[in-house]
Scaffold this active site. Structure first.
Site, PDB file in Angstrom:
ATOM      1  N   ASP A   1      -4.089   2.794   1.536  1.00  0.00           N
ATOM      2  CA  ASP A   1      -4.429   3.602   0.359  1.00  0.00           C
ATOM      3  C   ASP A   1      -5.905   3.541  -0.011  1.00  0.00           C
ATOM      4  O   ASP A   1      -6.394   4.419  -0.708  1.00  0.00           O
ATOM      5  CB  ASP A   1      -3.606   3.125  -0.850  1.00  0.00           C
ATOM      6  CG  ASP A   1      -2.140   3.389  -0.625  1.00  0.00           C
ATOM      7  OD1 ASP A   1      -1.816   4.532  -0.316  1.00  0.00           O
ATOM      8  OD2 ASP A   1      -1.336   2.446  -0.731  1.00  0.00           O
TER       9      ASP A   1
ATOM     10  N   HIS B   1      -1.108  -6.458   1.214  1.00  0.00           N
ATOM     11  CA  HIS B   1       0.043  -5.818   1.854  1.00  0.00           C
ATOM     12  C   HIS B   1       1.087  -6.872   2.133  1.00  0.00           C
ATOM     13  O   HIS B   1       0.741  -7.993   2.499  1.00  0.00           O
ATOM     14  CB  HIS B   1      -0.393  -5.144   3.164  1.00  0.00           C
ATOM     15  CG  HIS B   1       0.560  -4.105   3.625  1.00  0.00           C
ATOM     16  ND1 HIS B   1       1.682  -4.408   4.347  1.00  0.00           N
ATOM     17  CD2 HIS B   1       0.565  -2.764   3.444  1.00  0.00           C
ATOM     18  CE1 HIS B   1       2.335  -3.292   4.595  1.00  0.00           C
ATOM     19  NE2 HIS B   1       1.689  -2.281   4.057  1.00  0.00           N
TER      20      HIS B   1
HETATM   21  N1  COA Z   1      -5.789  -7.692  -5.729  1.00  0.00           N
HETATM   22  C1  COA Z   1      -6.006  -8.975  -6.073  1.00  0.00           C
HETATM   23  N2  COA Z   1      -5.206  -9.989  -5.708  1.00  0.00           N
HETATM   24  C2  COA Z   1      -4.134  -9.675  -4.965  1.00  0.00           C
HETATM   25  C3  COA Z   1      -3.863  -8.360  -4.568  1.00  0.00           C
HETATM   26  C4  COA Z   1      -4.743  -7.347  -4.973  1.00  0.00           C
HETATM   27  N3  COA Z   1      -4.541  -6.073  -4.644  1.00  0.00           N
HETATM   28  N4  COA Z   1      -2.724  -8.352  -3.838  1.00  0.00           N
HETATM   29  C5  COA Z   1      -2.299  -9.603  -3.791  1.00  0.00           C
HETATM   30  N5  COA Z   1      -3.136 -10.423  -4.462  1.00  0.00           N
HETATM   31  C6  COA Z   1      -3.022 -11.880  -4.629  1.00  0.00           C
HETATM   32  C7  COA Z   1      -1.972 -12.220  -5.655  1.00  0.00           C
HETATM   33  O1  COA Z   1      -2.528 -12.288  -6.951  1.00  0.00           O
HETATM   34  C8  COA Z   1      -1.486 -13.549  -5.150  1.00  0.00           C
HETATM   35  O2  COA Z   1      -2.446 -14.522  -5.493  1.00  0.00           O
HETATM   36  P1  COA Z   1      -1.981 -16.022  -5.905  1.00  0.00           P
HETATM   37  O3  COA Z   1      -1.283 -16.526  -4.681  1.00  0.00           O
HETATM   38  O4  COA Z   1      -3.262 -16.696  -6.223  1.00  0.00           O
HETATM   39  O5  COA Z   1      -1.060 -15.838  -7.073  1.00  0.00           O
HETATM   40  C9  COA Z   1      -1.534 -13.399  -3.635  1.00  0.00           C
HETATM   41  O6  COA Z   1      -2.521 -12.407  -3.400  1.00  0.00           O
HETATM   42  C10 COA Z   1      -0.216 -12.963  -3.012  1.00  0.00           C
HETATM   43  O7  COA Z   1       0.268 -11.836  -3.724  1.00  0.00           O
HETATM   44  P2  COA Z   1       1.769 -11.321  -3.667  1.00  0.00           P
HETATM   45  O8  COA Z   1       2.042 -10.489  -4.898  1.00  0.00           O
HETATM   46  O9  COA Z   1       2.707 -12.429  -3.382  1.00  0.00           O
HETATM   47  O10 COA Z   1       1.755 -10.417  -2.412  1.00  0.00           O
HETATM   48  P3  COA Z   1       2.853  -9.346  -2.056  1.00  0.00           P
HETATM   49  O11 COA Z   1       3.088  -9.445  -0.618  1.00  0.00           O
HETATM   50  O12 COA Z   1       4.074  -9.422  -2.906  1.00  0.00           O
HETATM   51  O13 COA Z   1       2.126  -8.030  -2.492  1.00  0.00           O
HETATM   52  C11 COA Z   1       1.362  -5.875  -2.679  1.00  0.00           C
HETATM   53  C12 COA Z   1       1.872  -6.946  -1.726  1.00  0.00           C
HETATM   54  C13 COA Z   1       1.035  -4.627  -1.866  1.00  0.00           C
HETATM   55  C14 COA Z   1       2.465  -5.496  -3.678  1.00  0.00           C
HETATM   56  C15 COA Z   1       0.109  -6.408  -3.422  1.00  0.00           C
HETATM   57  O14 COA Z   1      -0.866  -6.781  -2.498  1.00  0.00           O
HETATM   58  C16 COA Z   1      -0.459  -5.394  -4.420  1.00  0.00           C
HETATM   59  O15 COA Z   1       0.015  -5.335  -5.565  1.00  0.00           O
HETATM   60  N6  COA Z   1      -1.495  -4.608  -4.010  1.00  0.00           N
HETATM   61  C17 COA Z   1      -2.067  -3.609  -4.863  1.00  0.00           C
HETATM   62  C18 COA Z   1      -1.250  -2.344  -4.782  1.00  0.00           C
HETATM   63  C19 COA Z   1      -1.399  -1.642  -3.473  1.00  0.00           C
HETATM   64  O16 COA Z   1      -2.485  -1.406  -2.982  1.00  0.00           O
HETATM   65  N7  COA Z   1      -0.240  -1.226  -2.901  1.00  0.00           N
HETATM   66  C20 COA Z   1      -0.209  -0.442  -1.675  1.00  0.00           C
HETATM   67  C21 COA Z   1       0.442  -1.195  -0.554  1.00  0.00           C
HETATM   68  S1  COA Z   1       0.318  -0.272   0.936  1.00  0.00           S
END
Ligand code: COA
Length: 376
Positions: free
Chosen positions: A313, A259
């Site tokens: 979710d 998140h």
């Molecule tokens: N599964 C595996 N790894 C994850 C992850 C997940 N769901 N979410 C984040 N990470 C990892 C990334 O690969 C990254 O790793 P790294 O630093 O080694 O490259 C690190 O965590 C940070 O990720 P980042 O994309 O910068 O975080 P964010 O704040 O931009 O992302 C989300 C937030 C929600 C977009 C992201 O966690 C995600 O895509 N989750 C899955 C979709 C989801 O459940 N969305 C609903 C949100 S309520």
């Protein structure tokens, strides 16, 4: 100010007194009240009243609000006709987005956006949204629409219009808790979209249409469908370890984890986990719950140190499945609930409006000569 923050991360772009999030400790409050307390004691109607009015209603206020909402359960005739002409292959989120927009056709004064008018339009949309989703789902299954029952709560009435029979008390309460826990969540992407649109003094229909469009993305509300697809892909609890490890090795995301704000377990995931566990037992879906909790265990071991925990979710997928909802109705459920939060933000924005107009950092070239088409 010239700071550039990709994805607007960390930027404060609005003031609100609706919801507050402590991402480090995994706390969510609506108007100062902890979400767990609301999930335990409140109803969706009361929660929406709270978000819009910034205080819990008295019994009389709640009755009045509920009565007004129930008066809007009935879907406009033009929308009902429209549903008949929508291809049965259309995604329910596209249908909901399009028909919220079309509700403006049946409003005598759709552009009125003083705070009181906005509130009435919000009730009009919130009241009809469950009927729109239920009627479309029935139409695509070749079933006749069910007219609303205004003696029922928002949650009961939706399940009744979808299934043609009144839900059990347990199912209706479980669904209502889902509605409560999804209703608002700070300046998330779809809420921001709603506030951006209304800040041009456009109209409530346009603002909420934009919000639904934003919510359906897999990085936002669409993740609950992704979670269910993942659970279906994993044959049994014994396959979870290999599945998750492979995904992580390939740098794939595990849906329902991570998140932008929470770096601890999302408090809503805790409430929904309890619900998912109970419903899975009641409906013979224990395997689904076991797979989910195994995924959580492995994710905590592998990426917990990065602050990646279940979000709202993750367990809502199992909960909706046990309630008997089809996969592509999961995100519309999120939208139906979040209409409460989006509307509250639209009302807040209109109460103290300033046009959103950020700047982009230009990273292109200057002074590029125009080349005639034959010379390119
Ligand atoms: N599964 C595996 N790894 C994850 C992850 C997940 N769901 N979410 C984040 N990470 C990892 C990334 O690969 C990254 O790793 P790294 O630093 O080694 O490259 C690190 O965590 C940070 O990720 P980042 O994309 O910068 O975080 P964010 O704040 O931009 O992302 C989300 C937030 C929600 C977009 C992201 O966690 C995600 O895509 N989750 C899955 C979709 C989801 O459940 N969305 C609903 C949100 S309520």
């Amino acid at each position: 100010m010239t700071t550039f923050a990709k994805g607007l991360e960390g930027i404060i772009a609005a003031e609100t007194n609706m919801s507050w999030i402590d991402g480090t400790n995994g706390v969510l409050e609506y108007v100062g009240i902890n979400i767990d307390e609301l999930a335990r004691n409140s109803t969706f109607e009361e929660t929406v009243y709270l978000l819009w009015n910034k205080k819990l209603p008295t019994r009389a206020q709640l009755e009045e609000f509920t009565k007004e909402l129930r008066e809007h359960y009935k879907v406009a005739d033009g929308i009902k006709d429209r549903i008949k002409s929508i291809p049965s292959t259309a995604e329910p989120m596209h249908v909901l987005r399009s028909l919220i927009s079309e509700l403006a056709f049946y409003d005598d004064n759709p552009n009125a956006n003083d705070v009181e008018s906005a509130r009435h339009k919000a009730i009009n949309i919130l009241g009809q949204a469950p009927g729109i989703v239920a009627m479309y789902d029935r139409a695509r299954r070749g079933l006749d629409p069910i007219e609303p029952d205004t003696s029922l709560t928002f949650s009961e009435n939706f399940l009744y219009m979808l299934n043609g029979e009144k839900p059990t008390e347990t199912m209706a309460r479980a669904f209502d808790i889902c509605m409560i826990t999804h209703a608002d969540h700070g300046l998330n992407n779809s809420t921001f979209a709603a506030r951006v649109v209304i800040s041009t003094l456009s109209d409530v229909y346009s603002a909420l249409t934009a919000a639904v469009g934003s919510l359906r993305g897999p990085l936002h509300g669409g993740a609950n469908e992704g979670v269910m697809k993942m659970l279906n892909e994993i044959p049994s609890v014994d396959d979870v370890e290999d599945y998750v490890m492979n995904k992580l090795k390939n740098k794939d995301r595990i849906m329902g984890f991570g998140h932008r704000v929470y770096k601890a377990k999302d408090p809503r995931a805790k409430d929904l986990q309890k619900l998912a566990k109970q419903l899975a037992t009641d409906t013979g879906n224990e395997a689904l719950y076991e797979k989910s909790s195994k995924i959580e265990e492995i994710m905590e071991r592998e990426v917990g140190s990065k602050g990646i925990y279940p979000n709202v979710d993750f367990y809502s997928a199992t909960t909706y499945h046990c309630i008997g909802l089809k996969l592509d109705l999961f995100t519309p459920m999120f939208a139906m609930s979040r209409l409460g939060g989006w509307s509250g933000h639209v009302i807040e924005q209109l109460g103290d409006n300033r046009l959103f107009r950020p700047k982009a950092q230009f990273i292109g070239e200057h002074g590029v000569p125009y080349v005639a088409i034959d010379d390119r």
